[in-house]
Design an enzyme around this catalytic site. Structure first.
Site, PDB file in Angstrom:
ATOM      1  CG  ASP A  91       5.155 -46.627 -36.265  1.00  0.00           C
ATOM      2  OD1 ASP A  91       4.436 -46.522 -37.209  1.00  0.00           O
ATOM      3  OD2 ASP A  91       4.577 -47.053 -35.054  1.00  0.00           O
ATOM      4  CG  HIS A 169     -21.373 -59.008   7.405  1.00  0.00           C
ATOM      5  ND1 HIS A 169     -21.839 -58.012   6.366  1.00  0.00           N
ATOM      6  CD2 HIS A 169     -22.147 -60.002   7.157  1.00  0.00           C
ATOM      7  CE1 HIS A 169     -23.041 -58.753   5.785  1.00  0.00           C
ATOM      8  NE2 HIS A 169     -22.826 -60.074   6.150  1.00  0.00           N
ATOM      9  CD  GLN A 245      -5.951 -47.629 -42.228  1.00  0.00           C
ATOM     10  OE1 GLN A 245      -5.500 -47.153 -41.042  1.00  0.00           O
ATOM     11  NE2 GLN A 245      -6.054 -47.025 -43.357  1.00  0.00           N
ATOM     12  CB  SER A 293       9.717 -49.973  11.121  1.00  0.00           C
ATOM     13  OG  SER A 293       9.935 -48.855  11.566  1.00  0.00           O
ATOM     14  CE  LYS A 299       5.363 -52.136  12.115  1.00  0.00           C
ATOM     15  NZ  LYS A 299       4.826 -51.193  11.357  1.00  0.00           N
TER      16      LYS A 299
HETATM   17  O1  LIG Z   1      -0.570 -47.465 -44.282  1.00  0.00           O
HETATM   18  C1  LIG Z   1      -1.182 -46.441 -43.460  1.00  0.00           C
HETATM   19  O2  LIG Z   1       0.052 -45.834 -42.865  1.00  0.00           O
HETATM   20  C2  LIG Z   1      -2.431 -45.878 -43.603  1.00  0.00           C
HETATM   21  C3  LIG Z   1      -2.670 -44.601 -42.713  1.00  0.00           C
HETATM   22  N1  LIG Z   1      -2.963 -45.184 -41.242  1.00  0.00           N
HETATM   23  C4  LIG Z   1      -2.138 -45.181 -40.408  1.00  0.00           C
HETATM   24  N2  LIG Z   1      -1.789 -46.644 -39.900  1.00  0.00           N
HETATM   25  C5  LIG Z   1      -0.969 -46.931 -39.108  1.00  0.00           C
HETATM   26  N3  LIG Z   1       0.061 -46.115 -38.638  1.00  0.00           N
HETATM   27  C6  LIG Z   1      -0.006 -44.919 -39.079  1.00  0.00           C
HETATM   28  C7  LIG Z   1      -1.107 -44.451 -39.928  1.00  0.00           C
HETATM   29  N4  LIG Z   1      -0.735 -43.323 -40.167  1.00  0.00           N
HETATM   30  C8  LIG Z   1       0.435 -42.696 -39.626  1.00  0.00           C
HETATM   31  N5  LIG Z   1       0.741 -43.947 -38.927  1.00  0.00           N
HETATM   32  C9  LIG Z   1       2.211 -43.900 -37.939  1.00  0.00           C
HETATM   33  O3  LIG Z   1       1.563 -44.413 -36.658  1.00  0.00           O
HETATM   34  C10 LIG Z   1       2.505 -43.892 -35.935  1.00  0.00           C
HETATM   35  C11 LIG Z   1       1.974 -43.237 -34.688  1.00  0.00           C
HETATM   36  O4  LIG Z   1       2.792 -42.905 -33.598  1.00  0.00           O
HETATM   37  P1  LIG Z   1       2.428 -42.858 -31.984  1.00  0.00           P
HETATM   38  O5  LIG Z   1       1.100 -42.048 -31.997  1.00  0.00           O
HETATM   39  O6  LIG Z   1       3.427 -42.537 -31.472  1.00  0.00           O
HETATM   40  O7  LIG Z   1       1.771 -44.246 -31.814  1.00  0.00           O
HETATM   41  C12 LIG Z   1       3.502 -42.804 -36.680  1.00  0.00           C
HETATM   42  O8  LIG Z   1       4.607 -43.535 -36.802  1.00  0.00           O
HETATM   43  C13 LIG Z   1       2.655 -42.425 -37.661  1.00  0.00           C
HETATM   44  O9  LIG Z   1       3.330 -42.076 -38.734  1.00  0.00           O
HETATM   45  C14 LIG Z   1      -3.946 -43.825 -43.544  1.00  0.00           C
HETATM   46  O10 LIG Z   1      -3.653 -42.790 -43.910  1.00  0.00           O
HETATM   47  O11 LIG Z   1      -4.868 -44.461 -43.255  1.00  0.00           O
END
Ligand SMILES: O=C(O)C[C@H](Nc1ncnc2c1ncn2[C@@H]1O[C@H](COP(=O)(O)O)[C@@H](O)[C@H]1O)C(=O)O
Length: 460
Positions: A91, A169, A245, A293, A299
């Site tokens: 996404d 109570h 992260q 009702s 009611k």
């Molecule tokens: O910057 C990155 O993406 C790093 C990556 N970690 C991620 N961080 C954030 N989003 C990620 C990550 N990984 C996947 N996706 C994407 O998140 C979406 C998850 O979809 P859902 O479970 O429906 O909420 C869905 O769109 C996923 O593709 C890592 O490898 O650490």
């Protein structure tokens, strides 16, 4: 049977949509994506305005059209992102592609590689959630809570002197006033509202594992920690310097616990008002055209309070789950928070729906003072506390030698219904000072409300 066209599964998106639609502006998929575009665009603007990697600051017009990507985010962008995500299956990557695509149309191709520069998706996501949740709380949820507090406050003032039998109570107890009881709830909610208003919305912006590794390798001379702080704060958020992260979501747990706490206080209000209605203390004002009702024409049902009760329970179930689970993430990240956070709107939506029903319900009730008075008048025995306390004071002051006044009153009143005449006869025979006796003889259940009226003024 013919299959139905696609239907929303959540009642928040169907039956109750009108009551909660304001939240969709922030806590929907589109609201999140718009915020993601905002963060990506603002990061681009930050990098160029600081001439990072030899880039040049954009002109005012260029910056304005770039900001137009999120300020004028609309259906075409929503559709574009849906199509792109079907391919990327990521996404945030889809959002990056959208920004790059629009940069090309704006003739800003030369800075395309600064889009999402050194970012991990969570850098974009956590800031987007902080922005959207903060807006939803401040623009939608808190104002609705304040509406309910305002209604409670008005009712508290109106009924500040309307004496009512208390029922600790569930049993007849020292009277209060209806206004004071509602003031107690308003007071509790006001405290929680202040705590919610004071929520710290934290944001991190430090790359794939929170170490700035990609940043440093790209430009070892830049002060990336300062840049991160400056950028997060430029969005109106509080900087979180130390994370994996992911932003650790502690502020979310704190916020959802507070909202859930407010839900529980509101639940207490809903069930108490329901009970007062059931006892005849509040009359429900008939609404033109409405049916109580389907079979009992007489009611009027307290459906507003019942709907609120159920939706407050649902909201707390969702928010409690978010608060409990969002604070853990395996090692440097797992992705469970991604799908969980998509339900933040569900948690707030059920609470908002409940607030809407409470507000309507509180506007459709009318105090039946005669019912309150009749109940007080048939429970004179509750004055036992008053009499035994006055005797104790008289004993200490040397104006009475009665021993164990509590036992005396217990003997007279415990488990018994006593009328005015019985009490007057009892008080007249008491060996206490004349002034105290006069005070007790004037006392009625309706006047034994202490400082209830005055306490209502303690509302902020
Ligand atoms: O910057 C990155 O993406 C790093 C990556 N970690 C991620 N961080 C954030 N989003 C990620 C990550 N990984 C996947 N996706 C994407 O998140 C979406 C998850 O979809 P859902 O479970 O429906 O909420 C869905 O769109 C996923 O593709 C890592 O490898 O650490």
């Amino acid at each position: 049977m013919t299959a139905l066209p696609a239907q929303p599964l959540s009642p928040l998106d169907g039956r109750y949509q009108a009551a909660v639609s304001d939240l969709g502006e922030y806590l929907s998929e589109a609201g999140l994506n718009r915020a993601r575009v905002q963060v990506e665009v603002e990061w681009l603007l930050y990098l160029t305005s600081h001439s990072m990697f030899g880039s040049s600051p954009l002109s005012v017009e260029q910056a304005e059209s770039l900001r137009g990507l999120y300020l004028e985010f609309g259906q075409a962008d929503i559709d574009w992102l849906a199509e792109k995500e079907a391919v990327t299956r990521h996404d945030v990557k889809a959002v990056e592609y959208l920004v790059r695509d629009r940069l090309a149309s704006l003739g800003l191709d030369s800075i395309a590689e600064l889009t999402h520069f050194a970012c991990t998706s969570e850098d974009i996501n956590n800031l987007s959630y902080a922005l959207t949740v903060s807006a939803a709380v401040q623009q939608v949820w808190l104002p609705k809570l304040q509406t309910v507090i305002g209604l409670l406050r008005a009712l508290a003032v109106e009924h500040r002197a309307d004496a009512m039998l208390a029922r600790t109570h569930g049993q007849p107890a020292t009277p209060t006033t209806m206004g004071r009881e509602l003031a107690v709830v308003a007071w509790r909610l006001e405290r929680i509202a202040e705590q919610v208003a004071g929520t710290e919305y934290l944001g991190k912006f430090s790359g794939a594992t929170g170490t700035f590794a990609a940043h440093v390798v790209a430009d070892p001379s830049a002060d990336w920690i300062r840049i991160s702080q400056e950028f997060v704060e430029s969005l109106g958020l509080t900087w979180n310097p130390l994370t994996t992260q992911i932003e650790s979501h502690d502020w979310q747990a704190e916020l959802y616990n507070r909202v859930s706490h407010a839900n529980r206080v509101l639940h207490n209000l809903a069930t108490d008002v329901w009970t007062y209605i059931s006892m005849g203390y509040f009359r429900q004002i008939p609404q033109a055209g409405a049916t109580g009702s389907s079979t009992m024409p007489h009611k009027i049902n307290p459906i507003r309070f019942e709907n609120a009760e159920a939706n407050l329970e649902l909201s707390s179930a969702v928010l409690d789950s978010l608060a409990a689970t969002l604070v853990t993430s395996r090692l440097q990240r797992d992705l469970t928070d991604s799908t969980t956070q998509r339900n933040i709107g569900v948690g707030f939506g059920h609470s908002l729906l409940a607030l809407d029903n409470l507000a309507r319900g509180l506007g459709e009730i009318d105090l039946d003072r005669a019912a309150l008075a009749a109940d007080l008048d048939s429970n004179w025995e509750i004055l036992g506390e008053a009499i035994q306390t006055v005797i104790r004071a008289e004993v200490v002051a040397g104006r009475s030698s009665i021993s164990d006044p509590y036992a005396l009153l217990k003997e007279l009143t415990r488990g018994k219904r006593i009328g005015r005449d019985d009490l007057v006869a009892f008080v007249e025979k008491l060996d206490i000072g004349d002034e105290a006796k006069g005070r007790l003889l004037e006392l009625t259940p309706a006047s034994y409300v202490g400082l209830s009226d005055e306490l209502v003024d303690r509302l902020p």
